[in-house]
Design a protein around this motif. Sequence first.
Motif, PDB file in Angstrom:
ATOM      1  N   GLY A   1      -2.989  -7.752  -2.901  1.00  0.00           N
ATOM      2  CA  GLY A   1      -3.334  -7.989  -4.303  1.00  0.00           C
ATOM      3  C   GLY A   1      -2.158  -8.259  -5.213  1.00  0.00           C
ATOM      4  O   GLY A   1      -2.284  -8.180  -6.439  1.00  0.00           O
TER       5      GLY A   1
ATOM      6  N   ASN B   1       0.877  -1.166  -4.942  1.00  0.00           N
ATOM      7  CA  ASN B   1      -0.216  -1.506  -5.855  1.00  0.00           C
ATOM      8  C   ASN B   1      -1.062  -0.248  -6.062  1.00  0.00           C
ATOM      9  O   ASN B   1      -1.684   0.242  -5.119  1.00  0.00           O
ATOM     10  CB  ASN B   1      -1.059  -2.634  -5.250  1.00  0.00           C
ATOM     11  CG  ASN B   1      -2.142  -3.126  -6.196  1.00  0.00           C
ATOM     12  OD1 ASN B   1      -2.580  -2.429  -7.113  1.00  0.00           O
ATOM     13  ND2 ASN B   1      -2.602  -4.350  -5.978  1.00  0.00           N
ATOM     14  N   LYS B   2      -1.099   0.245  -7.279  1.00  0.00           N
ATOM     15  CA  LYS B   2      -1.751   1.526  -7.544  1.00  0.00           C
ATOM     16  C   LYS B   2      -3.277   1.455  -7.521  1.00  0.00           C
ATOM     17  O   LYS B   2      -3.944   2.492  -7.563  1.00  0.00           O
ATOM     18  CB  LYS B   2      -1.302   2.070  -8.891  1.00  0.00           C
ATOM     19  CG  LYS B   2      -1.710   1.219 -10.091  1.00  0.00           C
ATOM     20  CD  LYS B   2      -1.173   1.808 -11.388  1.00  0.00           C
ATOM     21  CE  LYS B   2      -1.520   0.946 -12.584  1.00  0.00           C
ATOM     22  NZ  LYS B   2      -0.970   1.494 -13.844  1.00  0.00           N
ATOM     23  N   TRP B   3      -3.840   0.252  -7.428  1.00  0.00           N
ATOM     24  CA  TRP B   3      -5.295   0.103  -7.511  1.00  0.00           C
ATOM     25  C   TRP B   3      -5.977  -0.047  -6.155  1.00  0.00           C
ATOM     26  O   TRP B   3      -7.194  -0.161  -6.085  1.00  0.00           O
ATOM     27  CB  TRP B   3      -5.647  -1.108  -8.379  1.00  0.00           C
ATOM     28  CG  TRP B   3      -5.076  -1.034  -9.755  1.00  0.00           C
ATOM     29  CD1 TRP B   3      -4.060  -1.791 -10.270  1.00  0.00           C
ATOM     30  CD2 TRP B   3      -5.484  -0.160 -10.808  1.00  0.00           C
ATOM     31  NE1 TRP B   3      -3.801  -1.441 -11.569  1.00  0.00           N
ATOM     32  CE2 TRP B   3      -4.671  -0.436 -11.931  1.00  0.00           C
ATOM     33  CE3 TRP B   3      -6.460   0.836 -10.918  1.00  0.00           C
ATOM     34  CZ2 TRP B   3      -4.792   0.244 -13.130  1.00  0.00           C
ATOM     35  CZ3 TRP B   3      -6.582   1.520 -12.126  1.00  0.00           C
ATOM     36  CH2 TRP B   3      -5.760   1.219 -13.214  1.00  0.00           C
ATOM     37  N   ILE B   4      -5.219  -0.074  -5.075  1.00  0.00           N
ATOM     38  CA  ILE B   4      -5.812  -0.341  -3.768  1.00  0.00           C
ATOM     39  C   ILE B   4      -5.621   0.843  -2.822  1.00  0.00           C
ATOM     40  O   ILE B   4      -4.972   1.823  -3.154  1.00  0.00           O
ATOM     41  CB  ILE B   4      -5.205  -1.617  -3.131  1.00  0.00           C
ATOM     42  CG1 ILE B   4      -3.690  -1.449  -2.904  1.00  0.00           C
ATOM     43  CG2 ILE B   4      -5.471  -2.833  -4.010  1.00  0.00           C
ATOM     44  CD1 ILE B   4      -3.042  -2.625  -2.168  1.00  0.00           C
ATOM     45  N   TYR B   5      -6.224   0.743  -1.636  1.00  0.00           N
ATOM     46  CA  TYR B   5      -6.121   1.757  -0.585  1.00  0.00           C
ATOM     47  C   TYR B   5      -4.675   2.204  -0.414  1.00  0.00           C
ATOM     48  O   TYR B   5      -3.761   1.377  -0.525  1.00  0.00           O
ATOM     49  CB  TYR B   5      -6.645   1.140   0.725  1.00  0.00           C
ATOM     50  CG  TYR B   5      -6.561   2.035   1.932  1.00  0.00           C
ATOM     51  CD1 TYR B   5      -7.602   2.884   2.264  1.00  0.00           C
ATOM     52  CD2 TYR B   5      -5.426   2.021   2.737  1.00  0.00           C
ATOM     53  CE1 TYR B   5      -7.509   3.713   3.384  1.00  0.00           C
ATOM     54  CE2 TYR B   5      -5.330   2.844   3.843  1.00  0.00           C
ATOM     55  CZ  TYR B   5      -6.374   3.686   4.162  1.00  0.00           C
ATOM     56  OH  TYR B   5      -6.285   4.500   5.254  1.00  0.00           O
TER      57      TYR B   5
ATOM     58  N   LEU C   1      -5.091   5.271  -2.246  1.00  0.00           N
ATOM     59  CA  LEU C   1      -5.392   6.063  -3.442  1.00  0.00           C
ATOM     60  C   LEU C   1      -5.291   7.566  -3.152  1.00  0.00           C
ATOM     61  O   LEU C   1      -6.140   8.355  -3.564  1.00  0.00           O
ATOM     62  CB  LEU C   1      -6.794   5.725  -3.974  1.00  0.00           C
ATOM     63  CG  LEU C   1      -7.039   4.249  -4.314  1.00  0.00           C
ATOM     64  CD1 LEU C   1      -8.515   4.022  -4.662  1.00  0.00           C
ATOM     65  CD2 LEU C   1      -6.146   3.794  -5.452  1.00  0.00           C
TER      66      LEU C   1
ATOM     67  N   HIS D   1       0.819  -1.204   0.000  1.00  0.00           N
ATOM     68  CA  HIS D   1       0.000   0.000   0.000  1.00  0.00           C
ATOM     69  C   HIS D   1       0.858   1.263   0.000  1.00  0.00           C
ATOM     70  O   HIS D   1       1.952   1.273   0.553  1.00  0.00           O
ATOM     71  CB  HIS D   1      -0.913   0.032   1.234  1.00  0.00           C
ATOM     72  CG  HIS D   1      -1.847  -1.133   1.322  1.00  0.00           C
ATOM     73  ND1 HIS D   1      -1.446  -2.356   1.814  1.00  0.00           N
ATOM     74  CD2 HIS D   1      -3.153  -1.266   0.977  1.00  0.00           C
ATOM     75  CE1 HIS D   1      -2.470  -3.193   1.773  1.00  0.00           C
ATOM     76  NE2 HIS D   1      -3.513  -2.557   1.271  1.00  0.00           N
ATOM     77  N   GLN D   2       0.358   2.302  -0.601  1.00  0.00           N
ATOM     78  CA  GLN D   2       1.044   3.594  -0.621  1.00  0.00           C
ATOM     79  C   GLN D   2       1.198   4.137   0.798  1.00  0.00           C
ATOM     80  O   GLN D   2       0.258   4.109   1.592  1.00  0.00           O
ATOM     81  CB  GLN D   2       0.240   4.587  -1.467  1.00  0.00           C
ATOM     82  CG  GLN D   2       0.801   5.992  -1.488  1.00  0.00           C
ATOM     83  CD  GLN D   2      -0.209   7.014  -1.988  1.00  0.00           C
ATOM     84  OE1 GLN D   2      -1.309   6.676  -2.435  1.00  0.00           O
ATOM     85  NE2 GLN D   2       0.133   8.284  -1.885  1.00  0.00           N
TER      86      GLN D   2
ATOM     87  N   ASP E   1       0.685  -3.141 -10.815  1.00  0.00           N
ATOM     88  CA  ASP E   1      -0.640  -3.667 -11.108  1.00  0.00           C
ATOM     89  C   ASP E   1      -0.890  -4.900 -10.246  1.00  0.00           C
ATOM     90  O   ASP E   1       0.027  -5.439  -9.617  1.00  0.00           O
ATOM     91  CB  ASP E   1      -0.754  -4.034 -12.594  1.00  0.00           C
ATOM     92  CG  ASP E   1      -0.791  -2.818 -13.493  1.00  0.00           C
ATOM     93  OD1 ASP E   1      -1.642  -1.941 -13.243  1.00  0.00           O
ATOM     94  OD2 ASP E   1       0.019  -2.732 -14.429  1.00  0.00           O
ATOM     95  N   PHE E   2      -2.112  -5.370 -10.240  1.00  0.00           N
ATOM     96  CA  PHE E   2      -2.444  -6.591  -9.511  1.00  0.00           C
ATOM     97  C   PHE E   2      -1.604  -7.768 -10.020  1.00  0.00           C
ATOM     98  O   PHE E   2      -1.261  -7.841 -11.205  1.00  0.00           O
ATOM     99  CB  PHE E   2      -3.924  -6.934  -9.686  1.00  0.00           C
ATOM    100  CG  PHE E   2      -4.849  -6.130  -8.813  1.00  0.00           C
ATOM    101  CD1 PHE E   2      -4.853  -6.283  -7.436  1.00  0.00           C
ATOM    102  CD2 PHE E   2      -5.728  -5.213  -9.378  1.00  0.00           C
ATOM    103  CE1 PHE E   2      -5.712  -5.547  -6.625  1.00  0.00           C
ATOM    104  CE2 PHE E   2      -6.589  -4.471  -8.583  1.00  0.00           C
ATOM    105  CZ  PHE E   2      -6.581  -4.644  -7.198  1.00  0.00           C
TER     106      PHE E   2
ATOM    107  N   GLN F   1       4.584   2.296  -9.357  1.00  0.00           N
ATOM    108  CA  GLN F   1       3.202   1.839  -9.254  1.00  0.00           C
ATOM    109  C   GLN F   1       3.062   0.461  -9.901  1.00  0.00           C
ATOM    110  O   GLN F   1       3.467   0.256 -11.044  1.00  0.00           O
ATOM    111  CB  GLN F   1       2.267   2.834  -9.924  1.00  0.00           C
ATOM    112  CG  GLN F   1       2.237   4.197  -9.258  1.00  0.00           C
ATOM    113  CD  GLN F   1       1.220   5.127  -9.884  1.00  0.00           C
ATOM    114  OE1 GLN F   1       0.801   4.955 -11.022  1.00  0.00           O
ATOM    115  NE2 GLN F   1       0.814   6.133  -9.138  1.00  0.00           N
TER     116      GLN F   1
END
Length: 302
Positions: free
Chosen positions: A287, A222-226, A228, A200-201, A243-244, A241
């Motif tokens: 993820g 992971n740029k797609w999860i919490y 953001l 996570h970021q 991806d899954f 960043q």
Amino acid sequence: MSFQTNLYLSINKDQWPIVYRNEYNVSFMGLEKLHPFDAHKWKNVYKFLKESGLVNKKTVVVPNEATREDLLMVHTKKYLKKLNCSFYVAKIAEVVALVLVPNYFVQRAYLKPMRFQTGGSILAGKLALERGWAVNIGGGFHHCSSSKGGGFCAYADVTLLIKFLFFSLSKEGDDYTPPTEMIYSEKTVRRVMIVDLDAHQGNGYERDFKDDANVYIMDVYNKWIYPLDIEARKAIRKQVQLDFFVSDETYLRLVKKYLNESLSEFEPQLIVYNAGTDILKGDKLGGLSVTPKAYENTNSEV
């Protein structure tokens, strides 16, 4: 106002700079199981190290609990006051049932362990300078900033670790008065790099250090999860960043490439490494699909 802390402990020569105490673990009538985050993972890590013969009760460093005065090095009084409300803490811990629990019990079962872990992180910073390295088995609450918690992170231990080093090492004697702005001298730590490999970021410390050129942030997430948090991303100097379900090969290649680039752009006096195990395959929150073998290789790179 003078400021003192009992967090900077001295350790014996026969002790490893590995920081842990049993009070790190969160246990609250089973309510902690309502969150997919393992609230006993610190105990499990310590047990593994102990059974492997790497640590024992005599060699491990036992930290003190971060006090309110310690926390005010970074946190606002308004934020700490909010933690006296069970509703607000429930939002941070992402456990709705805590709303119905008296704050006294929330403090004892959840926030107190977090304060012990925060004290451990601050101590690990000092020990890393003395020994060349240090590990806090707990901590890494990278979603918490000076004024806002989230993602199970109630205290900004990463920010506190760095601010303590920037500030307290420049003092003379045990008592000192915090200036309005941090002052760096030639004899103190002035340049710190954060390498965050949690899935996570790390938006908390990113918000705290967004205008500080002395802190270089490399964040692989992971740029797609919490969470953001687009605003916090502006503080990242080296952003990777993902991806899954990223593969081992891709992950290791990216980490090695961008870590080398980061070290060529910035010469840190200390590296704060946030090693999130949620990058591993099967983790419900991360993820990603990194195998344990690749994870070991990642740690050796850093």
